[in-house]
Write a protein that holds these residues in place. Sequence first.
Motif, short mmCIF file in Angstrom:
data_model
loop_
_atom_site.label_atom_id
_atom_site.label_comp_id
_atom_site.label_asym_id
_atom_site.label_seq_id
_atom_site.Cartn_x
_atom_site.Cartn_y
_atom_site.Cartn_z
N MET A 88 0.83 -1.20 0.00
CA MET A 88 0.00 0.00 0.00
C MET A 88 0.87 1.25 0.00
SD MET A 88 -2.84 1.29 2.79
CE MET A 88 -3.96 -0.08 2.45
N ALA A 89 1.92 1.25 0.81
CA ALA A 89 2.82 2.40 0.88
C ALA A 89 3.43 2.67 -0.50
CB ALA A 89 3.91 2.16 1.91
N ASN A 90 3.81 1.62 -1.21
CA ASN A 90 4.39 1.78 -2.55
C ASN A 90 3.37 2.31 -3.54
OD1 ASN A 90 6.93 0.90 -1.73
ND2 ASN A 90 6.50 -1.24 -2.23
N ASP A 91 2.12 1.85 -3.41
CA ASP A 91 1.07 2.35 -4.30
C ASP A 91 0.79 3.83 -4.04
OD1 ASP A 91 0.73 -0.08 -5.54
OD2 ASP A 91 -0.96 -0.71 -4.28
N LEU A 92 0.88 4.24 -2.78
CA LEU A 92 0.66 5.65 -2.44
C LEU A 92 1.80 6.51 -2.97
CD1 LEU A 92 -0.64 5.04 1.18
CD2 LEU A 92 -1.95 6.15 -0.65
N ALA A 93 3.01 5.94 -3.02
CA ALA A 93 4.15 6.66 -3.60
C ALA A 93 4.00 6.75 -5.12
CB ALA A 93 5.44 5.93 -3.24
N LYS A 94 3.49 5.70 -5.75
CA LYS A 94 3.28 5.71 -7.20
C LYS A 94 2.26 6.79 -7.59
CE LYS A 94 4.29 0.79 -7.92
NZ LYS A 94 3.69 -0.54 -8.25
N ARG A 95 1.29 7.02 -6.73
CA ARG A 95 0.29 8.06 -7.01
C ARG A 95 0.96 9.43 -7.09
NH1 ARG A 95 -5.52 8.52 -6.03
NH2 ARG A 95 -6.14 10.66 -5.54
#
Length: 376
Positions: A88-95
């Motif tokens: 989830m943290a990585n997905d939030l960074a991708k955003r």
Amino acid sequence: MKRTRVTMLVVITAFIHCSIAYSQSGDLRQFPKGSSPEEVGKRVAARFLASPHPNFGRPTPPSVITYPEVCAWYGALAFAKESKDKAMANDLAKRFEPLFGADTGLVPKPDHVDHSVFGAVPLELYRQQKDSRYLALGKKIADKQWGTPEGPHVKPESAVYAKEGLTWQTRMWIDDMFMITAVQAQAYRATGNKMYIDRAAKEMVVYLDSLQQPNGLFYHAPDVPFFWGRGNGWMAAGMSELLRSLPKDNPDRPRIMQGYKKMMASLLKYQAADGMWRQLIDDPASWAETSGTGMFTFAMITGVKQGWLDAKTYGPAARKAWLALVTYIDDNGDVREVCEGTNKKNDRQYYLDRKRITGDMHGQAPLLWCAAALLR
């Protein structure tokens, strides 16, 4: 047979009493299925990741990232950290990644409190990802908040505030005490430089001295004598975020803690039987509102967890509020009964007539803050 029936009756009675006691307890660790911070946080964070950049309910894309999205983004990052969800943290960074490239125009200019709070997100991303690009961007915004006044929002009093050691973005709306303190507290957490947290604390004291009323609550602004729910929520959340990192030896800490505890004691008196707080906190004719309730819940959870508040008194209130809030989340992961964006106005009916929105980031964000705080 008679003895068996008596034994079963005793067991059932004990179970009922235990269930009632459990539901009324201040336990902030165990929750019924479907209402745990892990489950709720994951649902609301997933909804955030699936959502396009919002524009205050308008169908068109925003010109820049809005502060409600910032608050939800920060909350999702905090939840990902506390739940140890690296994916989830990585997905939030991708955003965020397009904001360094094709969508760089969506990054708000730090010329107003509602724009400057954006810095809290890259600073949290830096803390989690250790990418220097995030630190450079977030630090630039935090520094500008105390830099030279410039831009369309500069007013004659901006220079006066700056000379007094306050941010030139000061405007004496209670909303500011989350917008300002969030980015400055984050800059301190990211850099370890006390300058950031010290000046945020000084700013908070000025707002406390100017806006907190004898009953512990806050007018929306000096010329607007109404205890607006979310406005007070910004204050409660801002004090909680600030105190969570403010060094024990900071000279302003006792004053801020006094203001925080005074507010929490007042909120206890106005909490409805179902656990909610109202759009106008002290107005019985007002409707139950979720964004303010979420912010108050976050402040109480944080106070109990940090040992600032008596757990036996505030634990049950925080638990009741959390369990009430969960019932306002629909199958899509959207929170309903959220007050729309609200400017100040010296008119009671204005506040009572505000639109009630479902899925607005003003309401999504506090649920994420609460979930993270319960796990913290």
